[in-house]
Motif scaffolding. Sequence first.
Motif, PDB file in Angstrom:
ATOM      1  N   LEU A  66      53.960  19.865  36.437  1.00 25.26           N
ATOM      2  CA  LEU A  66      54.664  20.020  37.702  1.00 25.26           C
ATOM      3  C   LEU A  66      53.719  19.935  38.900  1.00 25.26           C
ATOM      4  O   LEU A  66      54.152  20.079  40.045  1.00 25.26           O
ATOM      5  CB  LEU A  66      55.410  21.366  37.738  1.00 25.26           C
ATOM      6  CG  LEU A  66      56.612  21.479  36.811  1.00 25.26           C
ATOM      7  CD1 LEU A  66      57.115  22.918  36.783  1.00 25.26           C
ATOM      8  CD2 LEU A  66      57.735  20.539  37.259  1.00 25.26           C
ATOM      9  N   GLY A  67      52.437  19.726  38.628  1.00 21.85           N
ATOM     10  CA  GLY A  67      51.476  19.535  39.702  1.00 21.85           C
ATOM     11  C   GLY A  67      50.656  20.744  40.070  1.00 21.85           C
ATOM     12  O   GLY A  67      49.924  20.722  41.075  1.00 21.85           O
ATOM     13  N   ALA A  68      50.753  21.819  39.280  1.00 20.81           N
ATOM     14  CA  ALA A  68      50.028  23.038  39.629  1.00 20.81           C
ATOM     15  C   ALA A  68      48.528  22.924  39.390  1.00 20.81           C
ATOM     16  O   ALA A  68      47.751  23.730  39.882  1.00 20.81           O
ATOM     17  CB  ALA A  68      50.584  24.225  38.837  1.00 20.81           C
ATOM     18  N   LEU A 114      61.019  31.630  50.005  1.00 19.82           N
ATOM     19  CA  LEU A 114      60.650  31.197  48.659  1.00 19.82           C
ATOM     20  C   LEU A 114      61.869  30.621  47.948  1.00 19.82           C
ATOM     21  O   LEU A 114      61.786  29.612  47.258  1.00 19.82           O
ATOM     22  CB  LEU A 114      60.079  32.364  47.862  1.00 19.82           C
ATOM     23  CG  LEU A 114      59.660  32.059  46.425  1.00 19.82           C
ATOM     24  CD1 LEU A 114      58.579  30.987  46.406  1.00 19.82           C
ATOM     25  CD2 LEU A 114      59.167  33.316  45.742  1.00 19.82           C
ATOM     26  N   ARG A 115      63.035  31.257  48.138  1.00 22.57           N
ATOM     27  CA  ARG A 115      64.254  30.766  47.508  1.00 22.57           C
ATOM     28  C   ARG A 115      64.565  29.341  47.984  1.00 22.57           C
ATOM     29  O   ARG A 115      64.894  28.458  47.206  1.00 22.57           O
ATOM     30  CB  ARG A 115      65.419  31.694  47.843  1.00 22.57           C
ATOM     31  CG  ARG A 115      66.715  31.328  47.123  1.00 22.57           C
ATOM     32  CD  ARG A 115      67.893  32.013  47.779  1.00 22.57           C
ATOM     33  NE  ARG A 115      67.779  33.446  47.753  1.00 22.57           N
ATOM     34  CZ  ARG A 115      68.174  34.210  46.744  1.00 22.57           C
ATOM     35  NH1 ARG A 115      68.699  33.655  45.678  1.00 22.57           N
ATOM     36  NH2 ARG A 115      68.066  35.518  46.800  1.00 22.57           N
ATOM     37  N   LEU A 116      64.446  29.118  49.304  1.00 15.51           N
ATOM     38  CA  LEU A 116      64.722  27.797  49.851  1.00 15.51           C
ATOM     39  C   LEU A 116      63.681  26.785  49.392  1.00 15.51           C
ATOM     40  O   LEU A 116      64.011  25.635  49.072  1.00 15.51           O
ATOM     41  CB  LEU A 116      64.744  27.858  51.382  1.00 15.51           C
ATOM     42  CG  LEU A 116      65.887  28.653  52.000  1.00 15.51           C
ATOM     43  CD1 LEU A 116      65.751  28.665  53.518  1.00 15.51           C
ATOM     44  CD2 LEU A 116      67.230  28.068  51.609  1.00 15.51           C
ATOM     45  N   GLY A 117      62.413  27.224  49.368  1.00 11.47           N
ATOM     46  CA  GLY A 117      61.357  26.310  48.944  1.00 11.47           C
ATOM     47  C   GLY A 117      61.523  25.868  47.506  1.00 11.47           C
ATOM     48  O   GLY A 117      61.291  24.706  47.162  1.00 11.47           O
ATOM     49  N   ASN A 118      61.959  26.781  46.680  1.00  9.76           N
ATOM     50  CA  ASN A 118      62.118  26.456  45.264  1.00  9.76           C
ATOM     51  C   ASN A 118      63.309  25.533  45.013  1.00  9.76           C
ATOM     52  O   ASN A 118      63.421  24.921  43.954  1.00  9.76           O
ATOM     53  CB  ASN A 118      62.293  27.728  44.442  1.00  9.76           C
ATOM     54  CG  ASN A 118      60.980  28.448  44.220  1.00  9.76           C
ATOM     55  OD1 ASN A 118      59.924  27.905  44.482  1.00  9.76           O
ATOM     56  ND2 ASN A 118      61.055  29.676  43.768  1.00  9.76           N
ATOM     57  N   SER A 119      64.230  25.458  45.984  1.00  8.79           N
ATOM     58  CA  SER A 119      65.424  24.648  45.769  1.00  8.79           C
ATOM     59  C   SER A 119      65.098  23.163  45.664  1.00  8.79           C
ATOM     60  O   SER A 119      65.886  22.386  45.136  1.00  8.79           O
ATOM     61  CB  SER A 119      66.429  24.875  46.898  1.00  8.79           C
ATOM     62  OG  SER A 119      65.930  24.375  48.117  1.00  8.79           O
ATOM     63  N   TYR A 120      63.907  22.758  46.171  1.00 10.55           N
ATOM     64  CA  TYR A 120      63.546  21.339  46.101  1.00 10.55           C
ATOM     65  C   TYR A 120      63.287  20.931  44.652  1.00 10.55           C
ATOM     66  O   TYR A 120      63.409  19.755  44.283  1.00 10.55           O
ATOM     67  CB  TYR A 120      62.301  21.060  46.962  1.00 10.55           C
ATOM     68  CG  TYR A 120      61.016  21.127  46.194  1.00 10.55           C
ATOM     69  CD1 TYR A 120      60.397  22.344  45.951  1.00 10.55           C
ATOM     70  CD2 TYR A 120      60.437  19.986  45.658  1.00 10.55           C
ATOM     71  CE1 TYR A 120      59.236  22.416  45.214  1.00 10.55           C
ATOM     72  CE2 TYR A 120      59.277  20.054  44.923  1.00 10.55           C
ATOM     73  CZ  TYR A 120      58.679  21.266  44.716  1.00 10.55           C
ATOM     74  OH  TYR A 120      57.532  21.325  43.976  1.00 10.55           O
ATOM     75  N   LEU A 121      62.902  21.894  43.852  1.00  7.31           N
ATOM     76  CA  LEU A 121      62.572  21.585  42.461  1.00  7.31           C
ATOM     77  C   LEU A 121      63.836  21.628  41.618  1.00  7.31           C
ATOM     78  O   LEU A 121      64.344  22.688  41.289  1.00  7.31           O
ATOM     79  CB  LEU A 121      61.548  22.589  41.927  1.00  7.31           C
ATOM     80  CG  LEU A 121      61.130  22.371  40.476  1.00  7.31           C
ATOM     81  CD1 LEU A 121      60.367  21.063  40.338  1.00  7.31           C
ATOM     82  CD2 LEU A 121      60.296  23.524  39.976  1.00  7.31           C
ATOM     83  N   ARG A 127      52.803  23.857  44.382  1.00 10.89           N
ATOM     84  CA  ARG A 127      52.345  24.768  45.432  1.00 10.89           C
ATOM     85  C   ARG A 127      51.931  26.112  44.866  1.00 10.89           C
ATOM     86  O   ARG A 127      51.702  27.057  45.608  1.00 10.89           O
ATOM     87  CB  ARG A 127      53.462  24.969  46.468  1.00 10.89           C
ATOM     88  CG  ARG A 127      53.882  23.694  47.182  1.00 10.89           C
ATOM     89  CD  ARG A 127      55.198  23.921  47.907  1.00 10.89           C
ATOM     90  NE  ARG A 127      56.234  24.359  46.975  1.00 10.89           N
ATOM     91  CZ  ARG A 127      57.352  24.998  47.342  1.00 10.89           C
ATOM     92  NH1 ARG A 127      57.532  25.299  48.602  1.00 10.89           N
ATOM     93  NH2 ARG A 127      58.243  25.349  46.438  1.00 10.89           N
ATOM     94  N   ARG A 128      51.871  26.175  43.548  1.00 10.30           N
ATOM     95  CA  ARG A 128      51.544  27.398  42.827  1.00 10.30           C
ATOM     96  C   ARG A 128      52.595  28.479  43.061  1.00 10.30           C
ATOM     97  O   ARG A 128      52.296  29.673  43.063  1.00 10.30           O
ATOM     98  CB  ARG A 128      50.156  27.911  43.204  1.00 10.30           C
ATOM     99  CG  ARG A 128      49.030  26.977  42.843  1.00 10.30           C
ATOM    100  CD  ARG A 128      48.941  26.694  41.359  1.00 10.30           C
ATOM    101  NE  ARG A 128      48.683  27.903  40.597  1.00 10.30           N
ATOM    102  CZ  ARG A 128      47.451  28.372  40.359  1.00 10.30           C
ATOM    103  NH1 ARG A 128      46.412  27.725  40.825  1.00 10.30           N
ATOM    104  NH2 ARG A 128      47.283  29.468  39.647  1.00 10.30           N
ATOM    105  N   MET A 129      53.857  28.051  43.254  1.00  7.09           N
ATOM    106  CA  MET A 129      54.970  28.972  43.364  1.00  7.09           C
ATOM    107  C   MET A 129      55.617  29.136  41.990  1.00  7.09           C
ATOM    108  O   MET A 129      55.794  28.157  41.260  1.00  7.09           O
ATOM    109  CB  MET A 129      56.018  28.444  44.352  1.00  7.09           C
ATOM    110  CG  MET A 129      55.546  28.393  45.782  1.00  7.09           C
ATOM    111  SD  MET A 129      55.377  30.043  46.457  1.00  7.09           S
ATOM    112  CE  MET A 129      55.141  29.665  48.190  1.00  7.09           C
ATOM    113  N   PRO A 130      56.016  30.365  41.610  1.00  6.69           N
ATOM    114  CA  PRO A 130      56.681  30.551  40.322  1.00  6.69           C
ATOM    115  C   PRO A 130      58.080  29.960  40.350  1.00  6.69           C
ATOM    116  O   PRO A 130      58.880  30.279  41.230  1.00  6.69           O
ATOM    117  CB  PRO A 130      56.722  32.077  40.174  1.00  6.69           C
ATOM    118  CG  PRO A 130      56.693  32.589  41.583  1.00  6.69           C
ATOM    119  CD  PRO A 130      55.849  31.623  42.359  1.00  6.69           C
ATOM    120  N   VAL A 131      58.383  29.067  39.424  1.00  8.63           N
ATOM    121  CA  VAL A 131      59.687  28.403  39.404  1.00  8.63           C
ATOM    122  C   VAL A 131      60.463  28.660  38.114  1.00  8.63           C
ATOM    123  O   VAL A 131      61.588  28.207  37.965  1.00  8.63           O
ATOM    124  CB  VAL A 131      59.529  26.886  39.611  1.00  8.63           C
ATOM    125  CG1 VAL A 131      59.039  26.593  41.012  1.00  8.63           C
ATOM    126  CG2 VAL A 131      58.593  26.279  38.573  1.00  8.63           C
ATOM    127  N   GLY A 132      59.878  29.389  37.197  1.00  7.98           N
ATOM    128  CA  GLY A 132      60.556  29.679  35.939  1.00  7.98           C
ATOM    129  C   GLY A 132      59.636  30.442  35.004  1.00  7.98           C
ATOM    130  O   GLY A 132      58.527  30.836  35.373  1.00  7.98           O
TER     131      GLY A 132
END
Length: 254
Positions: free
Chosen positions: A249-251, A70-77, A208-213
């Motif tokens: 953000l596309g959610a 998840l940490r790596l995936g979020n780095s794209y944002l 991707r419905r990942m929490p980013v903030g």
Amino acid sequence: MPGSIQSLERAAAVLRLLAGGERRLGLSDVASSLGLAKGTTHGILRTLQQEGFVEQEPVSGKYQLGAELLRLGNSYLDVHELRARALVWTDDLARSSGEAAYLGVLHQHGVLIVHHVFRPDDGRQVLEVGAMQPLHSTALGKVLSAFDPVAHNEVAEGELAALTARTVTGSAEFESVLELTRSRGWGSDLEETWDGVASVAAPVYDRRRMPVGAVGVTGAVERLCDADGIRSRLVAAVRDCARAVSRDLGAGRF
């Protein structure tokens, strides 16, 4: 042209397998699905586990994707993109609530404030962009800890320091707070970080419905709270803002 590296291909196949279908898989399930020997599969899983890409459930022994992914995936944002998407909505939030609005992200075991909109009055205020807030006591931090597995792991490994007489410092009690935060979709801080100060926050998601903030408002207890806690209109305003930023953000709608 150099050929592919077989061990990396197999590790990628394991991660893809764990990402789809059953949430948790045993060693035999992974090995048979990929046509690999159990010894080879165990070595791959053990290495991925050491790197945090895979986690093993203690009771069943089954494997699932780890928080490091998840940490790596979020780095794209890029944080700047998140901030840019939130500019208009946080301005509206500060104006409609009459309180200071904040946007925070997980950073080095805490909450990094990446955007701050002043309370819309003539009172003296200090810009807090770049400031760090604790994960365990602030509304922003509780939201990140509740919805982001990486943040949850980091706060679970740290000390729950008593910042005021109201700060939750017990692990079991804190987990109950996070469960409440998940169930209602927002978190609060009632004088748990600073005496006389309250806050409310909600999670922001990406495509991707990942929490980013997390986004929220902070102000004096007497303004933010009534007899039942955080005023319902402020909870609604914060959640609406979080949804709007997430949609940008596309959610999508949720």
